[in-house]
Scaffold this motif. Structure first.
Motif, PDB file in Angstrom:
ATOM      1  N   ALA A  69       6.883  -0.085  66.254  1.00 14.81           N
ATOM      2  CA  ALA A  69       8.028   0.424  67.030  1.00 14.81           C
ATOM      3  C   ALA A  69       7.551   1.172  68.270  1.00 14.81           C
ATOM      4  O   ALA A  69       8.106   1.000  69.364  1.00 14.81           O
ATOM      5  CB  ALA A  69       8.886   1.336  66.156  1.00 14.81           C
ATOM      6  N   ASP A  70       6.504   1.980  68.110  1.00 17.87           N
ATOM      7  CA  ASP A  70       5.956   2.726  69.254  1.00 17.87           C
ATOM      8  C   ASP A  70       5.419   1.794  70.332  1.00 17.87           C
ATOM      9  O   ASP A  70       5.485   2.104  71.520  1.00 17.87           O
ATOM     10  CB  ASP A  70       4.819   3.656  68.789  1.00 17.87           C
ATOM     11  N   HIS A  71       4.866   0.680  69.912  1.00 16.98           N
ATOM     12  CA  HIS A  71       4.232  -0.230  70.868  1.00 16.98           C
ATOM     13  C   HIS A  71       5.160  -1.351  71.344  1.00 16.98           C
ATOM     14  O   HIS A  71       4.719  -2.239  72.075  1.00 16.98           O
ATOM     15  CB  HIS A  71       2.933  -0.800  70.278  1.00 16.98           C
ATOM     16  N   ALA A  72       6.412  -1.275  70.968  1.00 18.10           N
ATOM     17  CA  ALA A  72       7.377  -2.281  71.437  1.00 18.10           C
ATOM     18  C   ALA A  72       7.517  -2.231  72.957  1.00 18.10           C
ATOM     19  O   ALA A  72       7.723  -3.259  73.601  1.00 18.10           O
ATOM     20  CB  ALA A  72       8.731  -2.053  70.767  1.00 18.10           C
ATOM     21  N   ASP A  73       7.377  -1.042  73.544  1.00 15.68           N
ATOM     22  CA  ASP A  73       7.494  -0.871  74.994  1.00 15.68           C
ATOM     23  C   ASP A  73       6.140  -0.748  75.678  1.00 15.68           C
ATOM     24  O   ASP A  73       6.051  -0.301  76.824  1.00 15.68           O
ATOM     25  CB  ASP A  73       8.329   0.385  75.308  1.00 15.68           C
TER      26      ASP A  73
END
Length: 199
Positions: A69-73
């Motif tokens: 989730a943190d690395h989705a962006d």
């Protein structure tokens, strides 16, 4: 009186004999009860260990989900910021030794000059992430690995170092020590990088 004195030693012997029989039979009686007690204790231990294992595996899965989730962006468009699936599986499977085993393997890969730069950089990146995401996190070790990655492999993982809101949020979330700000962290990292490059 004579009669009581006559029976006295016999009475004492009788009590002693009774105590001896009880002393001999009591351990046997307790031993007869022990197998069930031992089985119950072992069964309870197995259940508790299974509960700990499932809770640990759930925590690992939750940490992986949070990382995704943190690395989705993330500005990394080629998936280079992914953590090795094999490392996650080992950590999940071996609750007591998995993390150490994975880090030791990655350290061996990183230090092996026969490996390509991209493989060694990936090992360093994964060690940095694992230390920053471990519970509790080892921020000092994670910071050291990220600095090495930046200095030693200038052609790799540049996407995670590019100035962006995402980078700053990850620094704030994963790497800051008490009393630090993102700005002070970056200034300190820059000085350290310049010093190391000059050596």
């Amino acid at each position: 009186m004579l009669r009581n004195a006559e029976y006295g030693p016999r009475a004492t012997g009788y009590v002693k004999g009774k105590s001896l029989i009880v002393g001999l039979l009591l351990p046997w009686a307790l031993t007869a009860c022990m197998p069930g007690t031992i089985e119950t204790a072992v069964g309870t231990g197995i259940v508790l260990e299974q509960e700990r294992k499932y809770e640990y595996q759930h925590n690992v899965e939750r940490a992986v989900d949070l990382y995704i989730a943190d690395h989705a962006d993330s500005p990394c468009t080629n998936g280079e910021d992914r953590v090795l699936d094999s490392a996650v599986e080992i950590i999940k499977k071996y609750r007591l030794s998995g993390f150490k085993e994975v880090v030791e393997r990655l350290e061996t890969i990183y230090r092996d000059p026969q490996q390509t730069d991209s493989v060694r950089a990936a090992a360093l990146y994964n060690m940095a992430v694992l230390h920053s995401r471990n519970e509790p996190p080892n921020k000092a070790r994670a910071r050291e690995y990220f600095k090495r990655l930046y200095i030693e492999f200038p052609d790799h993982y540049r996407c995670i170092f590019e100035e962006s809101e995402w980078r700053d949020s990850m620094i704030e979330k994963q790497l800051l020590l008490p009393g630090e700000t993102v700005e002070s962290f970056l200034e300190d990292a820059e000085r350290d990088i310049e010093r190391r490059q000059a050596e």
